[in-house]
Design an enzyme around this catalytic site. Sequence first.
Site, PDB file in Angstrom:
ATOM      1  N   HIS A  56       0.826  -1.217   0.000  1.00  0.00           N
ATOM      2  CA  HIS A  56       0.000   0.000   0.000  1.00  0.00           C
ATOM      3  C   HIS A  56       0.859   1.265   0.000  1.00  0.00           C
ATOM      4  CE1 HIS A  56      -4.001   1.809   1.644  1.00  0.00           C
ATOM      5  NE2 HIS A  56      -3.300   2.748   1.038  1.00  0.00           N
ATOM      6  N   LEU A  59       2.159   6.763  -4.904  1.00  0.00           N
ATOM      7  CA  LEU A  59       3.321   7.347  -5.589  1.00  0.00           C
ATOM      8  C   LEU A  59       3.008   8.667  -6.301  1.00  0.00           C
ATOM      9  CD1 LEU A  59       5.119   4.149  -6.959  1.00  0.00           C
ATOM     10  CD2 LEU A  59       5.714   5.525  -4.967  1.00  0.00           C
ATOM     11  N   ASN A  90      -5.142   5.901  -6.879  1.00  0.00           N
ATOM     12  CA  ASN A  90      -5.761   7.237  -6.816  1.00  0.00           C
ATOM     13  C   ASN A  90      -4.839   8.336  -7.326  1.00  0.00           C
ATOM     14  OD1 ASN A  90      -4.063   7.120  -4.547  1.00  0.00           O
ATOM     15  ND2 ASN A  90      -5.431   8.324  -3.262  1.00  0.00           N
ATOM     16  N   HIS A 230      -5.424  -0.880   5.705  1.00  0.00           N
ATOM     17  CA  HIS A 230      -5.246  -0.105   6.947  1.00  0.00           C
ATOM     18  C   HIS A 230      -6.316  -0.305   8.035  1.00  0.00           C
ATOM     19  CE1 HIS A 230      -7.876   2.417   4.544  1.00  0.00           C
ATOM     20  NE2 HIS A 230      -6.901   2.987   3.856  1.00  0.00           N
ATOM     21  N   ASN A 276      -6.279   9.053   7.155  1.00  0.00           N
ATOM     22  CA  ASN A 276      -7.480   8.261   6.938  1.00  0.00           C
ATOM     23  C   ASN A 276      -7.116   6.790   6.805  1.00  0.00           C
ATOM     24  OD1 ASN A 276     -10.200   8.074   6.687  1.00  0.00           O
ATOM     25  ND2 ASN A 276     -10.249   8.470   4.494  1.00  0.00           N
ATOM     26  N   ASP A 303       0.893   2.642   3.703  1.00  0.00           N
ATOM     27  CA  ASP A 303      -0.031   3.723   3.314  1.00  0.00           C
ATOM     28  C   ASP A 303       0.744   5.035   3.178  1.00  0.00           C
ATOM     29  OD1 ASP A 303      -2.290   5.092   2.548  1.00  0.00           O
ATOM     30  OD2 ASP A 303      -3.283   5.007   4.501  1.00  0.00           O
ATOM     31  N   PRO A 321      -5.743  14.234   4.243  1.00  0.00           N
ATOM     32  CA  PRO A 321      -5.283  13.181   5.149  1.00  0.00           C
ATOM     33  C   PRO A 321      -4.122  12.407   4.526  1.00  0.00           C
ATOM     34  CG  PRO A 321      -7.258  12.459   4.001  1.00  0.00           C
ATOM     35  CD  PRO A 321      -6.978  13.862   3.520  1.00  0.00           C
TER      36      PRO A 321
HETATM   37  N1  NCD Z   1      -4.505   7.420   3.854  1.00  0.00           N
HETATM   38  C1  NCD Z   1      -4.669   8.705   3.692  1.00  0.00           C
HETATM   39  O1  NCD Z   1      -4.860   9.423   4.672  1.00  0.00           O
HETATM   40  N2  NCD Z   1      -4.631   9.287   2.488  1.00  0.00           N
HETATM   41  C2  NCD Z   1      -4.607   8.594   1.237  1.00  0.00           C
HETATM   42  C3  NCD Z   1      -5.941   8.224   0.726  1.00  0.00           C
HETATM   43  C4  NCD Z   1      -6.970   7.981   1.765  1.00  0.00           C
HETATM   44  O2  NCD Z   1      -7.091   6.835   2.213  1.00  0.00           O
HETATM   45  O3  NCD Z   1      -7.679   8.934   2.111  1.00  0.00           O
HETATM   46  C5  NCD Z   1      -3.953   9.475   0.212  1.00  0.00           C
HETATM   47  O4  NCD Z   1      -3.928   9.116  -0.973  1.00  0.00           O
HETATM   48  O5  NCD Z   1      -3.460  10.545   0.567  1.00  0.00           O
END
Ligand code: NCD
Length: 425
Positions: A56, A59, A90, A230, A276, A303, A321
């Site tokens: 996870h 990039l 994303n 997560h 998040n 993440d 986030p």
């Molecule tokens: N984990 C996060 O806090 N952010 C992630 C996407 C997401 O899950 O909101 C992101 O792409 O920034």
Amino acid sequence: MPTYLIKGASVVGAAPTDLLVRDGVVVETGRGLDAAGAVTVDADGLVALPGLVDLHTHLREPGREDAETVESGSRAAALGGYTAVFAMANTSPVADTAGVVEQVWRLGREAGLVDVQPIGAVTVGLAGEHLAELGAMASSAAGVRIFSDDGFCVADPRLMRRALEYVKAFDGIIAQHAEEPRLTEGAQMHEGEISTRLGLTGWPAVAEEAIIARDVLLTEHVGSRLHVCHVSTAGSVEVLRQAKARGIRVTAEVTPHHLLLTDERAVSYDPVFKVNPPLRTAADVTALRAALVEGVIDVVATDHAPHGVEDKECEWAYARPGMLGLETALSIVLDVLGPQWDLIAERMSRSPARIAGLAGHGVDPAPGVPANLTLVDPTARRTVEPAELASRSRNTPYAGMTLPGRVVATFLRGEPTVLDGKAVR
Ligand SMILES: NC(=O)N[C@@H](CC(=O)O)C(=O)O
């Protein structure tokens, strides 16, 4: 390609040995090895682990190259001891077609610092309305096997069911960002005592737990495979425990920050702690640690979510986030678990490679094994300086903290990507 003689490494905590690496493969192990013309790497006191695998990673390329590129993220990963990372979909454009996943995959190959495996979006544009071209992404050069709308939940149960059904054809996995959107509208942090005190809208634990409960049942019904991104609450751990006991094919990850930090951090109103799912309570942290040891949670995934200053150095409510993770993950896990090297190798390398079906990674260094490995100094301590990170972003929640362990070298198929703690390129 030179031959490397790694002298005196403790492989996953065992007695020191030498490792002879030639043509991308560990060809021999044992004490007192000698090889004419080989480049010697002194690994006295270092622990050799199979190269870490991150299921996870964000990039940001294409679209937000100011925050991270495939190359800068790959360098951060190599410095963190990783040899493979799975890049979330994303981006902008979203990785929801064969064209975009092939682009990311190709950029990863060009950077050549870690194996970059693109994750495909489940739905077109992450919009949660129509299934993306899962089959085309699976049969593309990128060979996508994991699909996720991460950042968003696949909230529609019918669409989730269809996605789980579809990926069965190629033994794919749906990696769910478990967040019931109707329960988290406007949410800013974990819903609890502290959110009440700060007057910030809460993100209740049940928003995660309800989706995981629904999805494990859908997965059982369809006979497919689910991976939960997560995991952040004690209640989610209980749902996963029951699902696994029933034989449902579900795996789960926890991030380093959810293993260490709590919602108390929000008291500072410093958006570096906005993430998040949100940081939870000390009781959740305790449950997540226990679940990781027990195996209810299969892997640690970073993440890694780089964000530029304009998205982070602003008021809490406006901040995006996410936090950096690749360059600090191993140190945080070492801090949390202690030097349990076999467990660390399992949760950060073998298990994620197995879940993803990633050949050549996640195998302990031994004769005949591809030389994807990392050398760690377990006694070193280092203070995290955001300006020194290889990531293009600076949003680490560990700034100024002194953490145990340092990655001294990383090898990708027998070629060093990191030596003496520095990126080779
Ligand atoms: N984990 C996060 O806090 N952010 C992630 C996407 C997401 O899950 O909101 C992101 O792409 O920034």
